[in-house]
Write an enzyme that holds these catalytic residues in place. Structure first.
Site, mmCIF file in Angstrom:
data_model
loop_
_atom_site.group_PDB
_atom_site.id
_atom_site.type_symbol
_atom_site.label_atom_id
_atom_site.label_comp_id
_atom_site.label_asym_id
_atom_site.label_seq_id
_atom_site.Cartn_x
_atom_site.Cartn_y
_atom_site.Cartn_z
ATOM 1 C CD GLU A 1 -89.103 -94.537 -9.133
ATOM 2 O OE1 GLU A 1 -90.359 -94.752 -8.621
ATOM 3 O OE2 GLU A 1 -88.682 -95.751 -9.403
ATOM 4 C CE1 TYR B 1 -90.765 -95.012 -4.253
ATOM 5 C CE2 TYR B 1 -91.819 -94.119 -5.829
ATOM 6 C CZ TYR B 1 -91.053 -94.688 -5.324
ATOM 7 O OH TYR B 1 -90.789 -95.942 -6.197
ATOM 8 C CG ASP C 1 -94.119 -98.613 -3.892
ATOM 9 O OD1 ASP C 1 -94.164 -98.956 -3.285
ATOM 10 O OD2 ASP C 1 -94.308 -98.658 -5.171
ATOM 11 C CB CYS D 1 -97.662 -109.205 -1.630
ATOM 12 S SG CYS D 1 -98.293 -109.322 -0.463
ATOM 13 C CB CYS E 1 -99.545 -116.133 0.241
ATOM 14 S SG CYS E 1 -100.465 -114.838 0.540
ATOM 15 C CB CYS F 1 -95.184 -115.207 -1.371
ATOM 16 S SG CYS F 1 -94.031 -113.649 -0.532
ATOM 17 C CB CYS G 1 -96.178 -113.925 5.953
ATOM 18 S SG CYS G 1 -97.889 -112.785 5.427
#
Length: 296
Positions: free
Chosen positions: A39, A122, A140, A195, A202, A205, A211
């Site tokens: 991370e 985060y 994030d 995305c 798209c 997705c 959406c």
């Protein structure tokens, strides 16, 4: 009355289980320390650059105690070209604190993690979720973008995290711990692979059909400008150039060596060298030379 649609997480999690990348810090056997290291390294740095360095680090320093025992200069040198090298120092400082204050075990709660050097909201949430399987809200840039489009109906979120981001993210987290853990990584992966900011795919997705941004005709972003990250000629490039000279030799280097490495602007070089010293990344020696930090 029509039945309520399934929550977003159902379709996104199913997509992730088919298409998510096989990354070493995502395996069920990854330790909390391995997750924490990933991370920190992944902040503002692409996966492709992080993975080989992550593997090298965990081979050299498989526990916080191993990292805590080496010098700051060792970690700056091993950080290589990941960028934002202060992260290396903060990670070592976190390892020192984990070793001294937590028996060498990465804390299990967000509150405890937030007491560690360099650990923000985060990172604390991500470690608690991905390493310990706790239900939490992980936000994030990718999460913010996916939810801004799918739920908010706008092309991009605000330049910085705001209340709308938090409310959208909090509302989408599944109640079940296991589902929540998958969702938090799945929605990030969707933002990273599909995305995307500049060229969203798209058609690939799993939630295109629901959406809000697509339904609105994919309107262009009209909010505050998102500033790009320039590189050539910037202080970031100058600092990186100077640090590379120090990393690539085991011996201290002279000011003349650093001057030869950066010839664009002498005042900029001096300013950046001063900032590296102030950040603890470079140590000035009594004889006028410079070295990576050797202190504790």
């Amino acid at each position: 009355m029509p039945a309520d649609p399934e929550p977003l997480w159902v379709e996104v999690n199913a997509w992730y289980l088919r298409h998510g990348r096989d990354l070493p810090w995502r395996t069920p056997t990854a330790s909390a320390w391995e997750v924490l290291v990933s991370e920190i390294m992944l902040q503002q740095t692409p996966v492709a650059r992080v993975e080989p360095v992550w593997r090298e680090w965990l081979e050299r320093w498989p526990t916080p105690a191993h990292l805590a025992a080496v010098s700051p200069g060792d970690v700056v040198r091993a950080w290589g070209r990941l960028g934002y090298p202060r992260r290396a120092l903060r990670l070592r400082e976190a390892a020192v604190a984990i070793t001294a204050e937590h028996g060498g075990e990465v804390p299990r709660t967000e509150a405890e993690l937030l007491t560690l050097p360099g650990i923000g909201v985060y990172t604390a949430a991500a470690v608690v979720c991905f390493a310990h399987g706790e239900r939490t809200v992980v936000i994030d840039t990718n999460v913010r973008r996916v939810l801004a489009r799918a739920v908010g109906g706008v092309a991009l979120p605000a330049p910085s995290l705001d209340r709308a981001d938090r409310e959208r993210a909090t509302a989408q987290v599944p109640a079940d711990r296991a589902d929540a853990a998958v969702w938090n990584v799945a929605v990030m992966e969707l933002g990273a692979l599909v995305c995307t900011a500049r060229a969203p795919r798209c058609g690939d997705c799993p939630i295109e059909h629901r959406c809000a941004w697509v339904a609105a005709g994919r309107p262009v972003y009209e909010g505050p400008a998102h500033r790009g990250q320039a590189w050539a000629g910037t202080d970031r490039q100058c600092r990186g150039t100077l640090l590379t000279v120090l990393r690539e030799t085991p011996d201290p280097v002279s000011d003349a060596d650093l001057r030869r490495a950066w010839t664009r602007d002498e005042q900029q070089r001096l300013r950046c060298l001063d900032s590296l010293v102030a950040d603890g990344l470079v140590e000035p020696l009594a004889d006028g030379r410079f070295a990576l930090p050797s202190g504790s």
